[in-house]
Scaffold this active site. Structure first.
Site, PDB file in Angstrom:
ATOM      1  N   ASN A  83     -10.698   5.875   2.046  1.00  6.38           N
ATOM      2  CA  ASN A  83      -9.658   5.540   1.083  1.00  6.38           C
ATOM      3  C   ASN A  83      -9.599   6.583  -0.033  1.00  6.38           C
ATOM      4  O   ASN A  83     -10.387   7.531  -0.081  1.00  6.38           O
ATOM      5  CB  ASN A  83      -9.939   4.152   0.485  1.00  6.38           C
ATOM      6  CG  ASN A  83      -8.713   3.277   0.411  1.00  6.38           C
ATOM      7  OD1 ASN A  83      -7.627   3.742   0.079  1.00  6.38           O
ATOM      8  ND2 ASN A  83      -8.873   2.002   0.724  1.00  6.38           N
ATOM      9  N   ASP A  92     -10.032   1.514  -4.314  1.00  6.46           N
ATOM     10  CA  ASP A  92      -9.026   1.534  -3.247  1.00  6.46           C
ATOM     11  C   ASP A  92      -8.255   2.850  -3.343  1.00  6.46           C
ATOM     12  O   ASP A  92      -8.850   3.905  -3.485  1.00  6.46           O
ATOM     13  CB  ASP A  92      -8.129   0.300  -3.380  1.00  6.46           C
ATOM     14  CG  ASP A  92      -7.504  -0.127  -2.060  1.00  6.46           C
ATOM     15  OD1 ASP A  92      -7.048   0.741  -1.296  1.00  6.46           O
ATOM     16  OD2 ASP A  92      -7.440  -1.336  -1.793  1.00  6.46           O
ATOM     17  N   GLU A 101       0.837  -1.205   0.000  1.00  5.22           N
ATOM     18  CA  GLU A 101       0.000   0.000   0.000  1.00  5.22           C
ATOM     19  C   GLU A 101       0.870   1.252   0.000  1.00  5.22           C
ATOM     20  O   GLU A 101       2.076   1.193   0.233  1.00  5.22           O
ATOM     21  CB  GLU A 101      -0.908   0.037   1.239  1.00  5.22           C
ATOM     22  CG  GLU A 101      -2.311  -0.509   1.033  1.00  5.22           C
ATOM     23  CD  GLU A 101      -3.208   0.407   0.199  1.00  5.22           C
ATOM     24  OE1 GLU A 101      -2.714   1.448  -0.297  1.00  5.22           O
ATOM     25  OE2 GLU A 101      -4.388   0.081   0.032  1.00  5.22           O
TER      26      GLU A 101
END
Length: 292
Positions: free
Chosen positions: A154, A204, A23
């Site tokens: 997000n 995302d 991430e």
């Protein structure tokens, strides 16, 4: 509405180390380094310009990181926001905006044009209860709650002029935008842009390009969606793995797209989390540094 253009980029792996949940890729334009995290390791990583990979193990789950003006790295851990000194590996506590709430952890975050660290949380309850929030953290460690009632905060990114903030809810599967005042960080009312289907991938992490388009990682369905400022998907980059989690622009001209991914087993085949890269035609918007 015309169908989006399908693109099959020539993506390459830039690391050999497998990640559990890659991430928060973040390009450092001063050094040519690429930073990213593995949420579950938990660890922060730096892929140096010379190809070396440095690992900084964390004492708690790490949701994201951000560059600081001082050269330190702000890391959002389950125990709060800390400052990492890359030279020594030491952590300095800054604040804990989420206050140790149960069924919650810091998740996606990014520094806004206001020089503050915007970081959201993920609702970890099963089933989710809508307890996720978005916080704005100041360089002095003070903070304020901006949004609540979310499931998985997000997709933070800002337009090139700093006057629009994009934000998604991965579990709620929608993208919204707000007018933004760069000097104060003030938001206008939310504007619902897109509701995603499973076939389009859950929204995302995100990034923006200089033409005003928003790039959203379509996790669980192997897509990177490029959307117009009005929320229309105009291009779909079909990736060679199913779990892209967040894009960022890097390289000297900001025309290299880096994409973090997570580990998944698909049809009995395990996909290891990684960092992918491919070339794009339009440069990205540089990410601001935390003013600390």
């Amino acid at each position: 509405m015309p169908a989006p253009r399908i693109v099959h980029p020539k993506a390459r792996h830039v690391i050999d180390t497998p990640l559990k949940v890659g991430e928060s890729p973040t390009w450092d334009d001063r050094t040519g380094d690429l930073w990213f995290v593995d949420i579950l390791a938990p660890a922060a990583f730096c892929l140096h310009a010379d190809g070396r990979l440095s690992r900084f193990d964390m004492p708690a789950l790490i949701g994201c990181l951000a560059l600081c003006e001082s050269g330190r790295i702000a890391v959002a851990l389950q125990t709060g926001v800390h400052l990492l000194d890359p030279k020594t590996g030491t952590l300095e506590f800054l604040c804990d905006p989420d206050g140790g709430r149960p069924d919650s952890r810091l998740n996606d975050g990014k520094v806004g044009p206001d020089g503050h660290f915007w970081v959201g949380t993920r609702d970890e309850a099963v089933p989710q209860t809508g307890n996720a929030r978005l916080y704005r953290v100041a360089p002095d460690g003070s903070f304020s709650q901006i949004l609540d009632g979310l499931k998985t905060s997000n997709g933070l990114a800002w337009s090139a002029d700093g006057k629009t903030m994009f934000h998604s809810d991965s579990s709620g599967q929608f993208l919204q935008s707000f007018s933004f005042v760069p000097e104060s960080g003030a938001l206008g009312p939310p504007r619902r842009l897109t509701d995603f289907t499973n076939l389009e991938g859950r929204p995302d992490g995100g990034a923006t390009d200089v033409d005003g388009f928003y790039w959203s990682a379509g996790v669980l369905d192997g897509k990177l969606n490029r959307l117009s400022p009005e929320g229309e998907i105009i291009e779909v980059y079909q990736m060679p793995v199913s779990g892209p989690t967040m894009p960022c622009f890097g390289g000297p001209d900001l025309k290299t797209l880096y994409l973090s991914t997570l580990s998944r087993t698909v049809d009995g085949v395990e996909e290891h989390g990684s960092i992918l890269a491919f070339d794009v035609d339009v440069p990205g918007v540089p990410v601001t540094r935390f003013a600390i």
